[in-house]
Scaffold this motif. Structure first.
Motif, PDB file in Angstrom:
ATOM      1  N   SER A  62       0.827  -1.209   0.000  1.00 42.43           N
ATOM      2  CA  SER A  62       0.000   0.000   0.000  1.00 42.43           C
ATOM      3  C   SER A  62       0.859   1.256   0.000  1.00 42.43           C
ATOM      4  N   LYS A  63       2.018   1.160   0.628  1.00 45.29           N
ATOM      5  CA  LYS A  63       2.915   2.315   0.703  1.00 45.29           C
ATOM      6  C   LYS A  63       3.803   2.432  -0.530  1.00 45.29           C
ATOM      7  N   SER A  64       4.360   1.314  -0.974  1.00 46.93           N
ATOM      8  CA  SER A  64       5.388   1.336  -2.020  1.00 46.93           C
ATOM      9  C   SER A  64       4.909   0.881  -3.381  1.00 46.93           C
ATOM     10  N   LEU A  65       3.738   0.221  -3.439  1.00 45.71           N
ATOM     11  CA  LEU A  65       3.230  -0.410  -4.664  1.00 45.71           C
ATOM     12  C   LEU A  65       4.226  -1.422  -5.225  1.00 45.71           C
ATOM     13  N   SER A  66       4.861  -2.163  -4.311  1.00 42.29           N
ATOM     14  CA  SER A  66       5.844  -3.179  -4.704  1.00 42.29           C
ATOM     15  C   SER A  66       5.154  -4.376  -5.343  1.00 42.29           C
ATOM     16  N   ILE A  67       5.458  -4.634  -6.589  1.00 42.87           N
ATOM     17  CA  ILE A  67       4.865  -5.765  -7.295  1.00 42.87           C
ATOM     18  C   ILE A  67       5.268  -7.108  -6.668  1.00 42.87           C
ATOM     19  N   GLN A 117      -5.908   0.746  -5.243  1.00 39.64           N
ATOM     20  CA  GLN A 117      -4.914   1.369  -4.375  1.00 39.64           C
ATOM     21  C   GLN A 117      -3.877   2.111  -5.217  1.00 39.64           C
ATOM     22  N   ALA A 118      -3.463   1.490  -6.314  1.00 43.28           N
ATOM     23  CA  ALA A 118      -2.477   2.119  -7.192  1.00 43.28           C
ATOM     24  C   ALA A 118      -3.052   3.358  -7.869  1.00 43.28           C
ATOM     25  N   GLU A 119      -4.286   3.268  -8.322  1.00 39.91           N
ATOM     26  CA  GLU A 119      -4.919   4.407  -9.007  1.00 39.91           C
ATOM     27  C   GLU A 119      -5.098   5.595  -8.070  1.00 39.91           C
ATOM     28  N   GLY A 120      -5.300   5.323  -6.793  1.00 39.59           N
ATOM     29  CA  GLY A 120      -5.498   6.407  -5.841  1.00 39.59           C
ATOM     30  C   GLY A 120      -4.267   6.761  -5.032  1.00 39.59           C
ATOM     31  N   HIS A 121      -3.119   6.183  -5.391  1.00 39.12           N
ATOM     32  CA  HIS A 121      -1.896   6.435  -4.628  1.00 39.12           C
ATOM     33  C   HIS A 121      -1.513   7.912  -4.725  1.00 39.12           C
ATOM     34  N   PRO A 122      -1.072   8.510  -3.612  1.00 41.39           N
ATOM     35  CA  PRO A 122      -0.725   9.943  -3.638  1.00 41.39           C
ATOM     36  C   PRO A 122       0.417  10.292  -4.588  1.00 41.39           C
TER      37      PRO A 122
END
Length: 446
Positions: A290-295, A320-325
Motif C-alpha cells: 500500500s505504501k510502495s506499490l511493490s509488485i 490502491q495504485a490508481e489512488g496512490h498519492p
C-alpha cells in the motif's frame, strides 16, 4: 551460413599457419600487450614449466613498475593481467595445481601496488582482482594446500585489503580451508590486525556455520540498527532459530538515515512465515504494498490467499495504485503489473501532473502503451520533450527528438484527442517557445 570473410576461428584457420603467423607478427608490431600474449602462448606450447616461468617473469615486472597508470595504460595492464590469469587458471592449473596456486597468490599480492598507482574509475581492475581471488579457492583445493599455510596466506592478503578487492575471499576459500582452516584463519586475522577484522571474522563464523560465534561479534548497540539486526536475524533464521531472530528484530529501533529498511521488513516477513504467523506476515506484505506499490510483495500476498480471494484482492490493489498519492508510482505499478487499460486511464486522468524528468518510467510506460493507447503514450512523451528544451539540457536533445518523432508516428492513430492539443499544434507551441534551440531541431529533421 556465415560468409567466408566473417572473422571467426574456422575461417581464420582455413588461411593456414604460415599466413596466420605473418598476420600475427604484423598486428603485434609495436603492441607490447599482444607480443607478451604471443610469447606466453609459445611458452605454454613448450610445457607447463615454461609457461609458469613466463608468468612469473611478467608478474615480477609488473611488481617492479611504479609508473602512474592513465586510462590507456590501465586498459593495457588489465588485458595483460587477464592473460596471466588465464594461463594460471587454465593450462598451468590443469597440469600443476600447486604451481598455479603459488602463481595466483603472487598475482593477488600485486593488487595493492597496482590499485595504488591508478585511478580505477571504471572499477575494472578492482573487479579483476576480486574475480581472481574467487578463483584461488578451487585451485588451492585442487593443489591440496594445507589449511595452515592457506589460512596464513589468506590472513596476510586480508591485512592488505585497502581497496576491498578481497572482500569475497573468505567465502571463496571455505571449501579449501575446511573447518579447521577457517578456525585458524580467524585466529590469524586477529593476529594480523586487519582493518576490517570484525567483518572477516563474521565471514569466518558464517562459513563455519558458527551462529553463536557470529552473534557474539555484535554488541547490543550494534543490534539497535534495523539493517544490522536484519542481517543477524537472517543467519539465525537459516539456522532454524526463528524465535531468536524475531527477538533480534523486535529489539531494533533505529533506521539508517531515518529511512525504513526493506531488508528488515522482508526478514521479518520470512521469520513470521517460519513461525506460522501467516496472518501477521500477510498484513506486513499488504502494508508495504500500500505504501510502495511493490509488485513482488503484492504477488507474494496474492499467492497465499485462499481460492477466489485473489481476484478481489487484486482489484483492491489496482484501486490502491490508481489512488496512490504519488501518481508516478501508480503509473509505474499499473504498467508493470500489467494493467495497461487502467494505466492509460491513469495517464489521461492525471495528464497535467506528469514529470518530464522521470525519463525511465515515462519511456517504459509510453513504449508499453503505444500499441493500443497512442494518446496516453503521447501524453507521456510530450513532457520529456518539453523538459529537455525548457532546461536546455543538450545531452537530452537526441532522446527528445526521438520522442517527438514517436509522437508524430502516434498522431496518425489518434482519432479523438479528448481536448488535448493535436500533434501539429504541440509542435507549433514548441517552435514558439524554443525555436532558437537549433541543436534540437537539427536532430528532429535528421
Amino acid at each position: 551460413m556465415a560468409s567466408k570473410r566473417t572473422l571467426n576461428p574456422q575461417n581464420l584457420a582455413a588461411l593456414g599457419p604460415e599466413v596466420l603467423a605473418e598476420l600475427l607478427i604484423e598486428v603485434s608490431a609495436g603492441n607490447a600487450v599482444i607480443q607478451r600474449r604471443l610469447r606466453l602462448a609459445l611458452a605454454a606450447a613448450e610445457g607447463v614449466g615454461s609457461a609458469a616461468q613466463e608468468v612469473r617473469k611478467r608478474l615480477a615486472a609488473i611488481d617492479r613498475s611504479s609508473t602512474f597508470l592513465d586510462a590507456a595504460k590501465r586498459k593495457a595492464l588489465l588485458s595483460d593481467l587477464e592473460a596471466q590469469l588465464q594461463a594460471i587458471s587454465g593450462p598451468i592449473a590443469a597440469a600443476d595445481p600447486s604451481q598455479a596456486c603459488e602463481l595466483l597468490l603472487r598475482l593477488l599480492e600485486l593488487s595493492e601496488g597496482v590499485l595504488g598507482r591508478c585511478f580505477d574509475s571504471s572499477g575494472a581492475l578492482l573487479a579483476f582482482f576480486g574475480r581472481a581471488a574467487q578463483g584461488w579457492g578451487p585451485i588451492c583445493q585442487a593443489a591440496q594446500l594445507g589449511p595452515e599455510t592457506l589460512a596464513e596466506q589468506a590472513a596476510e592478503l586480508l591485512a592488505e585489503n585497502s581497496y576491498g578487492q578481497f572482500d569475497g575471499l573468505v567465502p571463496a576459500l571455505k571449501d579449501a580451508l575446511g573447518d579447521w582452516g577457517l578456525k585458524l584463519l580467524g585466529s590469524y586475522i586477529r593476529q594480523h590486525g586487519a582493518a576490517d577484522g570484525s567483518t572477516y571474522l563474521l565471514q569466518v563464523a558464517v562459513a563455519r556455520g558458527d551462529v553463536d560465534g557470529y552473534l557474539a561479534q555484535f554488541s547490543a548497540e550494534d543490534l539497535r540498527w534495523r539493517e544490522t539486526a536484519a542481517s543477524v536475524a537472517t543467519h539465525l533464521l537459516a539456522s532454524g532459530r526463528a524465535e531468536q531472530a524475531l527477538e533480534i528484530l523486535d529489539g531494533a529501533t533505529e533506521d539508517t538515515d531515518g529511512w525504513p529498511q526493506i531488508d528488515s521488513l522482508d526478514c521479518r516477513i520470512a521469520v513470521l512465515d517460519a513461525l506460522n504467523r501467516t496472518s501477521e506476515a500477510q498484513q506486513l506484505r499488504w502494508q508495504w504494498f500500500s505504501k510502495s506499490l511493490s509488485i513482488p510483495h503484492l504477488r507474494d500476498y496474492l499467492k497465499r490467499l485462499a481460492a477466489f480471494e485473489d481476484a478481489e484482492a487484486e482489484e483492491r490493489a489496482l484501486q490502491q495504485a490508481e489512488g496512490h498519492p504519488v501518481t508516478l508510482l501508480g503509473l509505474h505499478f499499473l504498467v508493470g503489473w500489467p494493467a495497461l487499460a487502467r494505466a492509460a486511464s491513469h495517464v489521461l486522468a492525471h495528464w497535467q501532473e506528469w514529470d518530464g524528468d522521470a525519463f525511465e518510467i515515462h519511456t517504459a510506460a509510453a513504449d508499453r502503451l503505444s500499441a493500443k493507447f497512442p494518446l496516453a503514450a503521447t501524453l507521456l512523451l510530450r513532457p520529456m520533450v518539453f523538459f529537455a528544451l525548457w532546461t536546455g539540457n543538450a545531452r537530452r536533445y537526441r532522446h527528445a527528438a526521438d520522442h517527438l518523432r514517436s509522437c508524430d508516428q502516434l498522431a496518425c492513430r489518434i482519432d479523438d484527442w479528448q481536448g488535448h492539443q493535436d500533434h501539429d499544434a504541440f509542435v507549433l507551441r514548441l517552435v514558439e517557445l524554443f525555436g532558437t534551440k537549433w541543436g534540437f531541431w537539427k536532430l528532429v529533421d535528421h
